[in-house]
Design an enzyme around this catalytic site. Structure first.
Site, short mmCIF file in Angstrom:
data_model
loop_
_atom_site.label_atom_id
_atom_site.label_comp_id
_atom_site.label_asym_id
_atom_site.label_seq_id
_atom_site.Cartn_x
_atom_site.Cartn_y
_atom_site.Cartn_z
N LYS A 1 0.87 -1.28 -0.01
CA LYS A 1 -0.20 -0.10 -0.07
C LYS A 1 0.97 1.00 -0.09
O LYS A 1 1.45 1.72 0.95
CB LYS A 1 -1.13 -0.10 1.10
N GLU B 1 9.79 0.85 10.27
CA GLU B 1 10.70 2.52 10.34
C GLU B 1 10.30 3.82 10.10
O GLU B 1 9.05 3.76 9.42
CB GLU B 1 10.93 2.34 9.20
N CYS C 1 13.75 11.48 6.43
CA CYS C 1 13.49 10.67 7.52
C CYS C 1 14.96 10.49 8.73
O CYS C 1 15.36 10.90 9.49
CB CYS C 1 12.84 8.92 7.88
N GLU D 1 9.95 16.28 15.26
CA GLU D 1 9.69 15.81 13.86
C GLU D 1 9.93 16.56 12.75
O GLU D 1 8.23 17.22 12.73
CB GLU D 1 9.72 14.75 13.25
#
Ligand code: NAD
Length: 450
Positions: free
Chosen positions: A154, A229, A263, A353
């Site tokens: 997906k 992750e 990331c 983040e």
């Protein structure tokens, strides 16, 4: 089926409208993958390897087309998109080669022979984000297929196009019907269904820590295996003895690459106090040199953000002591300039983040302090250390709680080396031989010779 628009973030124009998969389509895809599993796992390893090599070759053959799709859909510069597609081909080559190199062992025991087998898990659900859609898909598809699993993939709802095209290429490569199923649909619908589905043995997930938590909770119901992750808030540590020009030239790319939607972004730049002013000057000048604009232009180094909503979120972080704000196009497109903010490690911009082209520049006194500062975060994904002192580089690399570190380099990922997080950046490893661990189960068989 309802349809949804896929948008080019550099122009805000609709590229195409595609059909949106829902729970029913997810169930059908899982059923197809389940039906295809016995044949796929039983293929001779050399045949599975040959088919994966075919995929790599077709990705190479269609590199320009795939890079164009990725650049248009994500808004990433075409040069970066080309490099990513080249890595996708390398990843499939690597896992083609790995098919027959991931094997069990014999263990000395009394009265017989003990052996281990590496068994595939069955149907695996692969859920990927929008920042590196094809790349991250390949990091999961390669080891999953090499181990003999079948998959439902997906992509993120904003960026489904490259994965849909890859599915077609995989069919052309000879991957049998049902082995790879790509579903363009919402995370909260299709993603969640894959997480809950009793016939899905594992979820390989890349995305935010927030959704990763939901995936882990949902997977608990059926004791699904998960690889997570997740997000990062990585450090770029500049010591006074580093090659400052080189470090300053590299630092903007370590955080503004992919418009900061990475990331591994080294979004906390720690600079030793004795060289702070001089380094900041060099850093501003290097950042000022970044070419921001049309992703189709070969020279462009940074494109727009992925969406208007994301731009809102990114801009909410820039309220402090701005040291530099670059140029960005006006008009259509979700543009945001490269931004450097002088900050403390306790500020929101250094704790969360941002996932945009915004870096916090933070002074430190000495080695012990910077290790403490680098670790004062729930994340632990990546990072860089710049120094000419090799022993110090290794001490600091061992001291920082992070899955991936590089010395005098921005590098984070290679097809051959393990990649993944410590702490709330997730667990499990992608890439290299390590990824195969996450897509296979060890079976132990004892054979009595008495
Ligand atoms: P996201 O968490 O919003 O979405 C990731 C994927 O999960 C998408 O495909 C989404 O549709 C799906 N999803 C959403 N809700 C779901 C649910 N309830 N159940 C199952 N699936 C669901 O992340 P994003 O915004 O697409 O990507 C950005 C994030 O990804 C950042 O936090 C970034 O750090 C992280 N990321 C991590 C890595 C890594 O390797 N550690 C790499 C790239 C991106």
């Amino acid at each position: 089926m309802t349809r949804f628009a896929v948008v080019n973030p550099a122009t805000e124009e609709t590229i195409v409208e595609i059909e949106e998969a829902g729970v029913e389509e997810a169930d059908e895809a899982v059923a197809r993958a389940k039906a295809a599993f016995p044949t796929w796992r039983a293929l001779p390893p050399s045949e599975r390897a040959r088919l994966l090599r075919n995929v790599a070759a077709l990705v190479e053959e269609h590199a320009d087309e795939l890079a164009r799709i990725e650049s248009e859909n994500v808004g990433k510069p075409i040069s970066g998109a080309r490099a990513e597609v080249a890595m996708v081909a390398e990843v499939f080559h690597f896992y083609a080669g790995a098919v027959d190199k991931h094997y069990g062992e014999t263990i000395p025991v009394a009265g017989g022979v003990d052996m281990t087998f590496r068994e595939p898990l069955g149907v695996v659900g692969l859920i990927v984000p929008w920042n590196f859609p094809l790349n991250i898909a390949s990091w999961k598809l390669g080891p999953a297929l090499a181990c003999g699993n079948t998959v439902v993939l997906k992509p993120a709802e904003l960026t489904p196009l490259s994965a849909l095209r890859l599915q077609e290429l995989m069919g052309e490569a000879g991957i049998p019907e049902g082995v790879v199923n790509v579903l363009a649909g919402k995370g909260s619908v299709v993603g969640q269904r894959l997480v809950e589905h009793p016939d899905v043995a594992k979820i390989g997930f890349t995305g935010s820590t927030e959704i990763g938590r939901e995936v882990m909770k949902g997977a608990a119901q059926t004791i699904k295996r998960v690889t997570l992750e997740l997000g990062g808030k990585s450090a770029n540590v500049i010591f006074e003895d580093a090659d400052l020009e080189q470090a300053a030239r590299a630092a903007p790319y370590a955080v503004f690459d992919n418009a900061g939607q990475d990331c591994c972004a080294r979004s906390r730049i720690f600079v030793q106090r004795s060289i702070y002013d001089r380094f900041l000057e060099l850093l501003i000048s290097a950042t000022d040199g970044m070419k921001v604009g049309d992703p189709r232009d070969q020279e462009t180094e940074m494109g727009p953000l992925i969406s208007a909503e994301h731009r809102e979120r990114v801009s909410s972080y820039v309220d402090g002591n701005v040291a530099f704000r670059g140029n960005a196009p006006h008009g259509p497109g979700f543009w945001f300039p490269c931004t450097l903010v002088e900050a403390s490690n306790d500020d929101r911009i250094a704790r969360e983040e941002v996932f945009g082209p915004v870096a916090a520049v933070i002074p430190f006194e000495d080695e012990a302090e910077v290790v403490e500062l680098a670790n004062a975060t729930p994340f632990g994904l990546s990072g860089s250390i710049w120094t000419r002192d090799g022993a110090r580089a290794l001490r600091v690399a061992r001291g920082i709680e992070s899955g991936v570190l590089s010395v005098n380099s921005n590098s984070s990922v290679r097809p051959t080396t393990p990649f993944g997080g410590f702490k709330q950046s997730g667990f499990g490893r992608e890439l290299g031989m390590h990824a195969l661990e996450g897509y296979s189960e060890v079976k132990n068989v004892y054979f009595s010779t008495d």
